[in-house]
Design an enzyme around this catalytic site. Structure first.
Site, mmCIF file in Angstrom:
data_model
loop_
_atom_site.group_PDB
_atom_site.id
_atom_site.type_symbol
_atom_site.label_atom_id
_atom_site.label_comp_id
_atom_site.label_asym_id
_atom_site.label_seq_id
_atom_site.Cartn_x
_atom_site.Cartn_y
_atom_site.Cartn_z
ATOM 1 N N GLY A 122 13.208 -0.373 0.446
ATOM 2 C CA GLY A 122 13.544 -0.537 -0.974
ATOM 3 C C GLY A 122 14.353 -1.815 -1.188
ATOM 4 O O GLY A 122 15.324 -2.069 -0.480
ATOM 5 N N ASP A 141 16.370 -2.673 -3.523
ATOM 6 C CA ASP A 141 17.780 -2.487 -3.909
ATOM 7 C C ASP A 141 18.637 -2.242 -2.660
ATOM 8 O O ASP A 141 19.750 -2.760 -2.535
ATOM 9 C CB ASP A 141 17.948 -1.375 -4.954
ATOM 10 C CG ASP A 141 17.334 -0.034 -4.541
ATOM 11 O OD1 ASP A 141 16.589 0.031 -3.536
ATOM 12 O OD2 ASP A 141 17.606 0.960 -5.243
ATOM 13 N N ASP A 183 18.924 -5.240 -12.431
ATOM 14 C CA ASP A 183 18.692 -4.335 -11.296
ATOM 15 C C ASP A 183 17.969 -3.117 -11.876
ATOM 16 O O ASP A 183 18.594 -2.276 -12.526
ATOM 17 C CB ASP A 183 20.054 -3.964 -10.671
ATOM 18 C CG ASP A 183 19.937 -2.829 -9.658
ATOM 19 O OD1 ASP A 183 18.811 -2.453 -9.277
ATOM 20 O OD2 ASP A 183 21.011 -2.310 -9.254
HETATM 21 C C1 LIG Z 1 15.197 4.828 -1.904
HETATM 22 C C2 LIG Z 1 14.974 4.371 -3.337
HETATM 23 C C3 LIG Z 1 14.098 5.378 -4.064
HETATM 24 C C4 LIG Z 1 16.340 4.290 -4.040
HETATM 25 O O1 LIG Z 1 16.116 3.984 -5.398
HETATM 26 P P1 LIG Z 1 17.232 4.211 -6.534
HETATM 27 O O2 LIG Z 1 17.904 5.520 -6.300
HETATM 28 O O3 LIG Z 1 18.223 3.085 -6.396
HETATM 29 O O4 LIG Z 1 16.508 4.141 -7.850
HETATM 30 C C5 LIG Z 1 14.352 2.941 -3.388
HETATM 31 O O5 LIG Z 1 15.112 2.064 -2.609
HETATM 32 C C6 LIG Z 1 12.926 2.942 -2.889
HETATM 33 O O6 LIG Z 1 12.008 3.230 -3.608
HETATM 34 N N1 LIG Z 1 12.741 2.596 -1.603
HETATM 35 C C7 LIG Z 1 11.407 2.524 -0.965
HETATM 36 C C8 LIG Z 1 11.345 3.478 0.195
HETATM 37 C C9 LIG Z 1 12.264 3.082 1.340
HETATM 38 O O7 LIG Z 1 13.286 2.374 1.142
HETATM 39 O O8 LIG Z 1 11.945 3.484 2.471
HETATM 40 K K LIG Z 2 19.763 1.417 -7.390
#
Ligand SMILES: CC(C)(COP(=O)(O)O)[C@@H](O)C(=O)NCCC(=O)O
Ligand SMILES: [K+]
Ligand SMILES: Nc1ncnc2c1ncn2[C@@H]1O[C@H](COP(=O)(O)OP(=O)(O)O)[C@@H](O)[C@H]1O
Length: 249
Positions: free
Chosen positions: A100, A102, A6
């Protein structure tokens, strides 16, 4: 054995499963590709057959890591990709590919574990909240700075907020008003995260009454867990979703 990764914005979380549905052989958190390889090469008895990975990093960076792993272990690598629908969960973004990955995987994991409506809260570099209704519809979510970003913004944009990691760790022994800079900042930012979490909980209640589950994950979830009685702390929630999005064979 299966290697799972991850790749967040700050850290790579990794673990090796003995086989699918089997236990964890080894796991860790590292801050670079080099440290990941070091950790894996130090494992006695490691024998990788498969690898699956989720990354929110730039494509080139992810490709580089994939290349390094293929070269080192000769495994085939399955990367989680954006999708409109998986396992009954429907991505609610206007452009599903922008959500995102994740967040998406944590949602898949949460919805499967809840078998019903759920609120998924992830406290990493960013803090995120996602709402999934009982019918699997993703209603959308929220993103705000997580602990590392809040702390660094204060450090970068002020002249006199400076303290070391030891002071930061000690500061969180309690959440009473701080009497040192480290206490004031660490406790203040922790309360911001807790306030974020509690306002998501109120919103979920306004939608679903008491009929929903709350999942907490991410490296800083421990900072808010006390503030959310009844929430399920599932550190490996992204990995639960990763196995669903990237099944073997
Ligand atoms: C919101 C996030 C920056 C969280 O990342 P993390 O804190 O897990 O590293 C990631 O899910 C991301 O880059 N998302 C793309 C933008 C979105 O979800 O709208
Ligand atoms: K994460
Ligand atoms: N064992 C750990 N290893 C690394 N970071 C940790 C650990 N436990 C808590 N943290 C904290 O978790 C945060 C990073 O969370 P994480 O979910 O790994 O973020 P990201 O997915 O954005 O890389 C940091 O503030 C870090 O200090």
């Amino acid at each position: 054995m299966i290697l799972e990764l991850d790749c967040g914005n700050s850290f790579i979380k990794w673990r090796v499963l003995k086989a699918s549905q089997a236990g964890v052989f080894a796991e860790g958190v590292v801050d670079s590709d080099v440290a990941l390889l070091g950790g894996l090469h130090s494992l006695v008895g490691l024998s990788l057959q498969h690898c699956r990975l989720v990354s929110v990093r730039a494509q080139e960076e992810t490709n580089r890591l994939v290349g390094v792993l293929v070269a080192a272990f000769g495994v085939s690598i399955s990367c989680a990709a954006p999708s409109r629908e998986v396992a009954g969960v429907r991505n609610g973004y206007e452009d599903y590919a922008r959500l995102g990955l994740d967040r998406w995987l944590a949602m898949l994991g949460g919805f499967q574990l809840a078998s019903g409506a759920c609120l998924v809260l992830d406290f990493g570099t960013a803090a995120t909240a996602d709402f999934i209704a009982a019918n699997g519809e993703h209603l959308g979510g929220f993103i705000c700075p997580g602990m590392p970003l809040m702390r660094n913004q204060l450090r970068t944009h002020t002249r006199k907020i400076r303290y070391d990691d030891v002071a930061a760790e000690r500061a969180l022994e309690s959440l009473v008003p701080g009497r040192t800079t480290a206490q004031a900042v660490e406790r203040g930012c922790t309360l911001m995260l807790r306030g974020f979490a509690q306002s998501q909980l109120e919103l979920a209640r306004s939608y679903w009454g008491e009929d929903f589950s709350v999942f907490l994950t991410g490296g800083d979830a421990g900072l808010v867990v006390d503030a959310l009685p009844g929430a399920r702390f599932v550190p490996d929630l992204v990995f639960v979703g990763l196995a669903m999005a990237c099944p073997l064979s």
